[in-house]
Design an enzyme around this catalytic site. Sequence first.
Site, mmCIF file in Angstrom:
data_model
loop_
_atom_site.group_PDB
_atom_site.id
_atom_site.type_symbol
_atom_site.label_atom_id
_atom_site.label_comp_id
_atom_site.label_asym_id
_atom_site.label_seq_id
_atom_site.Cartn_x
_atom_site.Cartn_y
_atom_site.Cartn_z
ATOM 1 N N TYR A 118 -5.707 17.056 2.182
ATOM 2 C CA TYR A 118 -5.640 16.892 3.639
ATOM 3 C C TYR A 118 -4.201 17.125 4.079
ATOM 4 O O TYR A 118 -3.267 16.662 3.415
ATOM 5 C CB TYR A 118 -6.066 15.473 4.035
ATOM 6 C CG TYR A 118 -5.808 15.166 5.502
ATOM 7 C CD1 TYR A 118 -6.795 15.402 6.456
ATOM 8 C CD2 TYR A 118 -4.563 14.679 5.932
ATOM 9 C CE1 TYR A 118 -6.556 15.157 7.805
ATOM 10 C CE2 TYR A 118 -4.321 14.436 7.275
ATOM 11 C CZ TYR A 118 -5.321 14.681 8.193
ATOM 12 O OH TYR A 118 -5.080 14.449 9.529
ATOM 13 N N GLU A 206 -4.280 20.224 12.196
ATOM 14 C CA GLU A 206 -4.903 19.447 11.125
ATOM 15 C C GLU A 206 -5.701 20.384 10.231
ATOM 16 O O GLU A 206 -6.609 21.069 10.718
ATOM 17 C CB GLU A 206 -5.822 18.370 11.710
ATOM 18 C CG GLU A 206 -6.401 17.466 10.643
ATOM 19 C CD GLU A 206 -7.309 16.385 11.237
ATOM 20 O OE1 GLU A 206 -8.297 16.718 11.913
ATOM 21 O OE2 GLU A 206 -7.022 15.200 11.002
#
Length: 396
Positions: A118, A206
């Site tokens: 991530y 993101e």
Amino acid sequence: MNLHEYQGKEILNSFGVEIQRGIVAQTPAEAVEAAKKLTEETGTGWHVIKAQVHAGGRGKGGGVKLAKNLQEVEQIAGDIIGMNLITPQTSAEGKKVHQVLVTEDVYYPGDSEPEEYYMSVLLNRANGKNMIMYSTEGGMDIEKVAEDTPHLIFHEEIDPSLGLMGFQARKIAFNLGLSGKAFKEMTKFVSALYKAYTNSDSSLFEINPVLKTSDDKIIAVDAKVTLDDNALFRHKDYEAMRDIREENEAEVEAKAVGLNYVDLDGNVGCMVNGAGLAMATMDLIKQAGGEPANFLDVGGTADAERVEAAFNLILKDPNVKAILVNIFGGIVRCDRVAQGIVDAYKSIGTVRVPIIVRLQGTNADIAKKLIDDSGLDVHSVIEFQEAADKVQEVLS
Ligand code: GDP
Ligand code: MN
């Protein structure tokens, strides 16, 4: 302003970030063509069909599927295009899918297992620095990781005047447990990602997941990008990426007439001049036992035209049971605003909910008389508390 995955990836790639390659398709036939082209360009055998909507968690809702041949590409694209995709991030009604991204399959087998990470870049408002948040726990809900295993989320703060330093990119690659070629690829990935974030004037990038492929390449498989609306004037090409089908209808309409409007879930519509007063008015509504249905700052000019546009916007929301107008007449005179309200009311015809008007400031008394004499279902008050009491009264 939010972007689709494919648009975010386009921006990333323009700054040298490696991405999972893909082509957008509006129809199953276009999806098949896209798949053929990707096979030519990348050699991929399998493809992934990904719904393009402004919401995450598409995989969980059935909006991301693997196709192992062209028949499957056609069939899956047919299933996804036009579907109502419900994910943990959409409302219960879901979002209509207008297009899909056909991508290469990047989870191919090889010397090592593909690994998902991530990574996001955002502004830390508390200290005025940029921040890279990253974790070995990619591909899943990061909020859940933050709750269950917060020690698996790392933060790297970046001084915007210095930019990302080499040692910081290496630290990130190290903390992700990488070595050799993957380590080098990750430092390049992070540097390019940070450059994309700052140069595009974004407020969020993101990437979940960032993938280490089985042959140690580091690529962005997903992209959630939020651009700073206030910087869009510097990026006409990004502004053109706006997809209003994905945006709140009332907010799009408000923008077109120059009103500052945010749709909320409550039952009392409000129309206010100035953001600070708007916030205070929303507090007032809550205190009176209501819930604000919107945030609306009509700005400096509360003339009949703007007031009418604002009323129409608020009245579109079926949950609205009352409207509270709270205007401070500083530069704009209260009697002018009052006349605007009366004119707008008459022009709309029937307003289905009571309107409470608080006008304070220059000529407030004349304004009150103007409204009281109008014979309309408009309650005029001058004090804040009176306004709250009146809201309470009309809601009960
Ligand atoms: P999201 O569900 O909206 O976050 O969409 P993502 O783009 O993150 O995709 C969801 C999931 O699909 C990923 O976490 C992967 O597990 C899977 N996925 C994405 N791309 C590929 C691919 O190329 N091959 C395979 N086998 N799976 C993929
Ligand atoms: Mn994702």
